[in-house]
Design an enzyme around this catalytic site. Structure first.
Site, PDB file in Angstrom:
ATOM      1  N   GLY A  45      -0.004 -15.682 -18.335  1.00  0.00           N
ATOM      2  CA  GLY A  45       1.162 -16.550 -18.477  1.00  0.00           C
ATOM      3  C   GLY A  45       1.057 -17.891 -17.784  1.00  0.00           C
ATOM      4  O   GLY A  45       1.702 -18.859 -18.197  1.00  0.00           O
ATOM      5  N   ASP A 104      10.665 -13.208 -11.962  1.00  0.00           N
ATOM      6  CA  ASP A 104      11.795 -12.502 -12.561  1.00  0.00           C
ATOM      7  C   ASP A 104      12.243 -11.427 -11.580  1.00  0.00           C
ATOM      8  O   ASP A 104      12.959 -11.702 -10.629  1.00  0.00           O
ATOM      9  CB  ASP A 104      11.366 -11.953 -13.926  1.00  0.00           C
TER      10      ASP A 104
END
Ligand code: 5GP
Ligand code: MG
Length: 181
Positions: A45, A104
């Site tokens: 990512g 997150d």
């Protein structure tokens, strides 16, 4: 592919401006570290963020990598993060900067931070492009944050859904009917 995106959260220009600022911030932070730093991106990512960020960092650096997976395929996978592989230059007594796309729940970063700490670096700092509000526990520290965003599943600029959309130059939300869960 562009038609799959319902709304754009961060444009290419916004991201580029912020990454430039982050680069200045981080370069200032490390200006006195003579033997340079080791950057450890968490793949996949962070690849686009990493590529842009390091070109805004005029400091001595070596680059390793860690491969982690939390969401395999779909948006939700509750069993947590796994460290699949790492490839690092020597980190003992060195400054390490971990780079990830998004904070997150913090599971991924905690795992990588703990793993890197075992190599006895001088210090570990962490930079993330995005942070979702209030979900990461306080033991997962991040030192540099690009943007705080709302709690939605985003794609683009390195972030994927089912391994797609990483090459979008902006960050956005997909049309709801494209998500499987
Ligand atoms: P955490 O372990 O902090 O819950 O999640 C971090 C990892 O989950 C990130 O490195 C990223 O790969 C993935 N992730 C978390 N939120 C999102 C999101 O909104 N979009 C995408 N594409 N990946 C996310
Ligand atoms: Mg990731």
């Amino acid at each position: 592919m562009q038609g799959d995106v319902e709304s754009i959260l961060l444009t290419e220009a916004q991201i580029s401006r912020r990454v430039e600022e982050l680069g200045r911030e981080i370069a200032r932070f490390y200006q006195d570290s003579q033997d340079g730093i080791v950057i450890v991106p968490i793949l996949s990512g962070s690849i686009v963020f990493l590529a842009d960020l390091i070109r805004k960092l005029p400091i001595r650096m070596r680059i390793g990598m860690a491969i982690a997976s939390s969401y395999v395929g779909t948006t939700i996978r509750p069993e947590g993060a796994r460290l699949l592989a790492r490839l690092l230059p020597r980190i003992k007594d060195r400054e390490v900067l971990i780079v990830d796309d998004i904070l997150d729940t913090g599971g991924t970063l905690r795992l990588v931070q703990q793993n890197i700490a075992e190599g006895e670096p001088r210090r570990i700092c962490t930079a993330v492009l995005l942070r979702k509000p209030g979900k990461a526990p306080p033991d997962v520290a991040v030192d540099f944050v690009g943007f705080d965003i709302e709690d939605r599943f985003v794609v683009g600029y390195g972030l994927d859904y089912n391994d797609l959309y990483r090459n979008l130059p902006y960050i956005g939300v997909l049309r709801p009917e494209l998500y499987e869960d």
